[in-house]
Design an enzyme around this catalytic site. Sequence first.
Site, short mmCIF file in Angstrom:
data_model
loop_
_atom_site.label_atom_id
_atom_site.label_comp_id
_atom_site.label_asym_id
_atom_site.label_seq_id
_atom_site.Cartn_x
_atom_site.Cartn_y
_atom_site.Cartn_z
N LYS A 22 -12.69 80.20 85.58
CA LYS A 22 -12.43 81.33 86.50
C LYS A 22 -11.26 81.02 87.42
O LYS A 22 -10.34 81.83 87.59
CB LYS A 22 -13.66 81.63 87.35
CG LYS A 22 -13.38 82.55 88.54
CD LYS A 22 -14.61 82.80 89.37
CE LYS A 22 -14.92 81.75 90.36
NZ LYS A 22 -14.22 81.83 91.65
N ASN A 23 -11.28 79.84 88.03
CA ASN A 23 -10.29 79.53 89.05
C ASN A 23 -8.92 79.17 88.49
O ASN A 23 -7.98 78.95 89.25
CB ASN A 23 -10.82 78.42 89.97
CG ASN A 23 -11.96 78.94 90.82
OD1 ASN A 23 -12.19 80.16 90.90
ND2 ASN A 23 -12.68 78.05 91.45
N CYS A 117 -15.98 85.38 105.00
CA CYS A 117 -16.63 85.08 103.73
C CYS A 117 -17.90 84.29 104.04
O CYS A 117 -17.97 83.62 105.07
CB CYS A 117 -15.68 84.24 102.87
SG CYS A 117 -16.47 83.44 101.48
N ARG A 122 -12.11 81.11 106.24
CA ARG A 122 -11.11 81.14 105.15
C ARG A 122 -9.87 81.96 105.50
O ARG A 122 -9.55 82.95 104.84
CB ARG A 122 -11.74 81.63 103.86
CG ARG A 122 -12.92 80.79 103.42
CD ARG A 122 -13.52 81.24 102.11
NE ARG A 122 -12.71 80.87 100.97
CZ ARG A 122 -13.07 81.14 99.70
NH1 ARG A 122 -14.20 81.78 99.46
NH2 ARG A 122 -12.32 80.77 98.69
C1 EPZ Z 1 -10.23 77.89 95.94
O1 EPZ Z 1 -10.41 78.75 97.06
C2 EPZ Z 1 -11.37 78.22 94.97
N1 EPZ Z 1 -11.27 79.62 94.61
C3 EPZ Z 1 -12.71 77.95 95.64
O2 EPZ Z 1 -13.73 78.17 94.67
C4 EPZ Z 1 -12.77 76.50 96.06
O3 EPZ Z 1 -13.95 76.28 96.77
C5 EPZ Z 1 -11.56 76.17 96.98
O4 EPZ Z 1 -10.33 76.51 96.31
C6 EPZ Z 1 -11.52 74.70 97.33
O5 EPZ Z 1 -11.49 73.90 96.21
C7 EPZ Z 1 -10.41 79.98 93.63
O6 EPZ Z 1 -9.69 79.20 93.05
C8 EPZ Z 1 -10.37 81.44 93.28
P1 EPZ Z 1 -8.53 76.75 99.90
P2 EPZ Z 1 -9.27 78.90 98.18
O7 EPZ Z 1 -7.41 77.64 100.33
O8 EPZ Z 1 -7.94 78.78 97.54
C9 EPZ Z 1 -8.62 76.38 104.68
C10 EPZ Z 1 -15.71 79.06 93.76
O9 EPZ Z 1 -16.89 78.75 94.02
N2 EPZ Z 1 -7.42 77.24 104.70
O10 EPZ Z 1 -8.20 75.52 99.15
O11 EPZ Z 1 -9.58 80.11 98.97
C11 EPZ Z 1 -9.88 77.11 104.22
O12 EPZ Z 1 -10.46 77.83 105.26
C12 EPZ Z 1 -14.69 79.23 94.88
O13 EPZ Z 1 -15.28 79.22 92.59
C13 EPZ Z 1 -6.78 77.50 105.89
O14 EPZ Z 1 -7.19 77.03 106.95
O15 EPZ Z 1 -9.58 77.60 99.07
C14 EPZ Z 1 -10.73 75.97 103.70
O16 EPZ Z 1 -11.42 75.41 104.76
C15 EPZ Z 1 -15.30 79.26 96.24
N3 EPZ Z 1 -5.68 78.29 105.87
C16 EPZ Z 1 -9.70 75.01 103.13
O17 EPZ Z 1 -8.44 75.35 103.71
C17 EPZ Z 1 -5.19 78.84 104.70
O18 EPZ Z 1 -4.19 79.57 104.73
C18 EPZ Z 1 -9.57 75.05 101.61
O19 EPZ Z 1 -9.39 76.38 101.20
C19 EPZ Z 1 -5.86 78.57 103.50
C20 EPZ Z 1 -6.98 77.76 103.52
#
Ligand code: EPZ
Length: 421
Positions: A22-23, A117, A122
Site C-alpha cells: 500500500k505505502n 488523525c 501529523r
Molecule cells: C507514512 O506516513 C506511512 N503512510 C505510515 O503508515 C507510517 O506510519 C509513516 O510513514 C512512518 O513510517 C504512508 O506511506 C501512506 P511521516 P507519513 O511523515 O508519511 C512528523 C500505515 O499504517 N511530521 O514519516 O504520514 C509526523 O507527525 C501508515 O500504513 C511532521 O512533524 O509519516 C510523525 O510524527 C500509518 N511534519 C513523523 O513526522 C511533517 O511535515 C513521521 O511521519 C511530516 C511529518
Amino acid sequence: MDKIVIHGGQRLRGEIRILGAKNAALPIQCAALLTASPTTLRHVPRLSDVKTMSELLAGLGCAVEGDRTLVIDPAGVAAGPLEAPYELVKTMRASVTVMGPLLAAYGRCRVSLPGGCAIGARPIDQHLRGLEALGAKIKLAHGYVDLKAKRLKGAVFTFDVVTVGGTQNVMMAAALAKGTTRLENVAREPEVQELAVVLNKMGAKIHGAGTSAMEIEGVDTLHGIDHAILPDRIEAGTFMVAAAISQGDVLLEHAPVDHLHAVIAKLEEAGARCLVEPRGLRVIGPEALKPIDIVTRPHPGFPTDMQAQIMVLAAMADGASVIRETIFENRFMHVPELVRLGANIVVSGNTAVVRGPATLSGTIVMATDLRASASLVLAGLVAEGTTEVRRVYHIDRGYETIEDRLRPLGARMTRYHGAGG
Ligand code: EPZ
C-alpha cells in the site's frame, strides 16, 4: 459497517502470498501525474486507500482503469481543477502527496489540509517548507493550501524530522525542477527507495535513495512506465507475527526479506524461527515466546507500523516487554481493546509495559486505526472462544480481504457485512 468474527486457537500452517505494498502504491500513483504519457502499475493491492487515490486522480482529470493492474493516463489533468478536495483528503492523508507532482508538472495546485488523525497530529509543515525551498509560493486559507511556482528551482533543503511523505512529495517536485536539489535528513524507507526507482525509470536523475541524503538533478520531462509494485513488508510482518503467536509454520511467499531485518531480529529474539527459503520466508512459532523490548524508529529501525502487532506477541510472551513508540504521539489506541481481551498492558506516555503470558479470551472489540485493527485480529486468532472485531473498514485500508487470506492457513474467520457498528 462490517465485522469479522474469529474463533481462536488454531495453529496457522501453510503458505500465503504477500501482495503489493500500500505505502509504495499510493505515492507511485501520484508520480503518474508527473508524466505526459500513461503509466501501468502491476501487483496493485485491492485496498480502499488505493481506490481513494484512484478517485482523487480521476477527479484531477486522469483516466484510471483496472485494479490489480492499474493504467493511469494524466492527459486530462492540465484542463482539470488541479485541486485535492477536503472530502478525499480527510479520508486519506496520503492524498497530500499529489502536491509535489502537480506543482512541478503544472505550476500550481490547491490541496486541502489533512486535519487530525487517530494516531497523531501529523502536520505537513515539512512538506510545505521543502516545496518552499524549491521556490513555491504558498498561501494557507480556508483549510486549503495554494501552491504556485512557474518552474521550481533546485536547492539544498534539510528536513527537521525524518518524514516519509515529506521526502516523497519534495523528491517528486525536485525531479522536474530546474537544476540540482540536495535533500538532507530524508526518510530511507523501502517505499521511498521504490519511488526513486520508479522516478528514475520515468527519466529522473535521483541518487542516494536509501541513505539519509539524496541528490536530484532536475529534468524537463518524464515519461510513463510499466512497473510492478514491490511486496508489502508490513503485511508480511503482520502475518509473521500470526505464525509466531499461534505456534504455527507458515511460508510467506515473496516476503521482502531485505526490508524485514528489524522485524525478523525481534521475532527470533522472542524464540521464533525465520528461515529464508527460495520462495520466501518461513516462520515457525515456538511453544513458548520470550519477552522483547521494542523502540520504533524510522527505517531501518523497527517500524511503527508493526508496533501494535508485535504488542500482541509481547502479551503472549513469558515475562515483561517494554514497547516505546517514538514516531507517533498517540499510537496506543489498541491497548484498551487488547486489555479487554485479557492482555496485561500499562501505558505511561509513549511507553507500554506488557506482562505475559496472558490467556486471552474472546469478546467484542473496536478497531480504531489500520494497524490497531490488525493487532485485534491477531489477538482474536489466539484468544479462547470468539472475538468480534468491529469497524473493520480500518483493516480494509491496508489488508486485502484478510479473512480470505488467513482461512487457508487454518484461521476460523468470517466477515459479516453491515453488522459491525
Ligand atoms: C507514512 O506516513 C506511512 N503512510 C505510515 O503508515 C507510517 O506510519 C509513516 O510513514 C512512518 O513510517 C504512508 O506511506 C501512506 P511521516 P507519513 O511523515 O508519511 C512528523 C500505515 O499504517 N511530521 O514519516 O504520514 C509526523 O507527525 C501508515 O500504513 C511532521 O512533524 O509519516 C510523525 O510524527 C500509518 N511534519 C513523523 O513526522 C511533517 O511535515 C513521521 O511521519 C511530516 C511529518
